[in-house]
Scaffold this active site. Sequence first.
Site, mmCIF file in Angstrom:
data_model
loop_
_atom_site.group_PDB
_atom_site.id
_atom_site.type_symbol
_atom_site.label_atom_id
_atom_site.label_comp_id
_atom_site.label_asym_id
_atom_site.label_seq_id
_atom_site.Cartn_x
_atom_site.Cartn_y
_atom_site.Cartn_z
ATOM 1 N N GLU A 1 -0.985 -33.698 -61.792
ATOM 2 C CA GLU A 1 -0.454 -34.742 -60.897
ATOM 3 C C GLU A 1 -1.605 -35.652 -60.460
ATOM 4 O O GLU A 1 -1.411 -36.827 -60.222
ATOM 5 C CB GLU A 1 0.194 -34.058 -59.679
ATOM 6 N N ARG B 1 -5.296 -20.643 -57.770
ATOM 7 C CA ARG B 1 -4.350 -19.989 -56.852
ATOM 8 C C ARG B 1 -3.462 -18.956 -57.521
ATOM 9 O O ARG B 1 -2.851 -18.127 -56.841
ATOM 10 C CB ARG B 1 -3.558 -21.069 -56.115
HETATM 11 O O1 LIG Z 1 2.244 -28.574 -62.425
HETATM 12 P P1 LIG Z 1 0.935 -29.302 -62.390
HETATM 13 O O2 LIG Z 1 1.118 -30.789 -62.195
HETATM 14 O O3 LIG Z 1 0.101 -29.020 -63.589
HETATM 15 O O4 LIG Z 1 0.142 -28.844 -61.094
HETATM 16 C C1 LIG Z 1 0.088 -27.515 -60.627
HETATM 17 C C2 LIG Z 1 -1.306 -26.997 -60.532
HETATM 18 O O5 LIG Z 1 -2.050 -27.788 -59.591
HETATM 19 C C3 LIG Z 1 -2.694 -26.913 -58.669
HETATM 20 O O6 LIG Z 1 -3.949 -26.485 -59.105
HETATM 21 P P2 LIG Z 1 -5.206 -27.475 -59.194
HETATM 22 O O7 LIG Z 1 -5.203 -28.116 -60.547
HETATM 23 O O8 LIG Z 1 -5.192 -28.366 -58.011
HETATM 24 O O9 LIG Z 1 -6.440 -26.490 -59.210
HETATM 25 P P3 LIG Z 1 -6.977 -25.412 -58.167
HETATM 26 O O10 LIG Z 1 -5.921 -24.351 -58.023
HETATM 27 O O11 LIG Z 1 -8.200 -24.897 -58.871
HETATM 28 O O12 LIG Z 1 -7.276 -26.106 -56.874
HETATM 29 C C4 LIG Z 1 -1.762 -25.738 -58.583
HETATM 30 O O13 LIG Z 1 -2.397 -24.586 -58.064
HETATM 31 C C5 LIG Z 1 -1.308 -25.575 -60.005
HETATM 32 O O14 LIG Z 1 -2.227 -24.777 -60.762
HETATM 33 N N1 LIG Z 2 1.555 -31.407 -54.127
HETATM 34 C C1 LIG Z 2 0.765 -30.368 -54.450
HETATM 35 N N2 LIG Z 2 0.412 -29.459 -53.517
HETATM 36 C C2 LIG Z 2 -0.384 -28.403 -53.859
HETATM 37 N N3 LIG Z 2 -0.859 -28.213 -55.084
HETATM 38 C C3 LIG Z 2 -0.516 -29.097 -56.034
HETATM 39 N N4 LIG Z 2 -0.824 -29.166 -57.345
HETATM 40 C C4 LIG Z 2 -0.239 -30.267 -57.854
HETATM 41 N N5 LIG Z 2 0.450 -30.920 -56.920
HETATM 42 C C5 LIG Z 2 0.286 -30.216 -55.768
#
Ligand SMILES: O=P(O)(O)OC[C@H]1O[C@H](OP(=O)(O)OP(=O)(O)O)[C@H](O)[C@@H]1O
Ligand SMILES: Nc1ncnc2[nH]cnc12
Length: 186
Positions: free
Chosen positions: A108, A71
């Site tokens: 998370e 994202r």
């Molecule tokens: O602060 P954190 O606990 O590290 O979490 C934040 C990350 O989690 C989500 O991505 P995700 O890992 O779900 O991957 P994606 O964007 O590829 O779906 C979000 O877009 C951040 O990159």
């Molecule tokens: N609660 C949340 N919503 C969307 N993206 C996330 N990445 C980690 N935690 C998330």
Amino acid sequence: MAVNSAPQDDPRLARIKESIHSIPDFPKAGILFRDVTTLLLDHKAFKDTIDIFVERYKHMKIDAVVGIEARGFIFGPPIALGIGAKFVPQRKPKKLPGPVVAEEYTLEYGTDRIEMHEGAVQPGERCLVVDDLIATGGTLAAGIRLVERVGAEVVECACLIELSELKGREKLMGKPLFVLVDFEGE
Ligand SMILES: O=P(O)(O)OC[C@H]1O[C@H](OP(=O)(O)OP(=O)(O)O)[C@H](O)[C@@H]1O
Ligand SMILES: Nc1ncnc2[nH]cnc12
């Protein structure tokens, strides 16, 4: 001291926040997922989001906007175009064809690894690291470490959303973090 969130009296922020939908129990039970795809459906909210970041960074002499998959690839490129900087992707494993530097991190809801092409960011360059959201901070911290490993400077990190109760900000090794929306306690 740097302001670490957009001025809360900015009239654009309410619409930005309202445009982000919250989905219970996705992708796992107990996670309240903050979905930025609904913001992208609202042209004004999306444009205001990019404008606020561009207004903040256009005079900060940023050489590279570094965006974290997936994202960070939505918000990073328009910010880079708006401030006249290059865009550098940090990707999930085995997506980049050239030699890479890599960092592991915990999420998370799991663990992962990001990679960046060697040479995409040069030593001494001033970087802005962009993602949509900071939760535990593991992802953004890995993004910062990758930039610093190649000898560049992280001037600031920028996220649309902070989940401040998870205290991710504390993992950023003192780097400033600028956010537009905090869902603390919501
Ligand atoms: O602060 P954190 O606990 O590290 O979490 C934040 C990350 O989690 C989500 O991505 P995700 O890992 O779900 O991957 P994606 O964007 O590829 O779906 C979000 O877009 C951040 O990159
Ligand atoms: N609660 C949340 N919503 C969307 N993206 C996330 N990445 C980690 N935690 C998330």
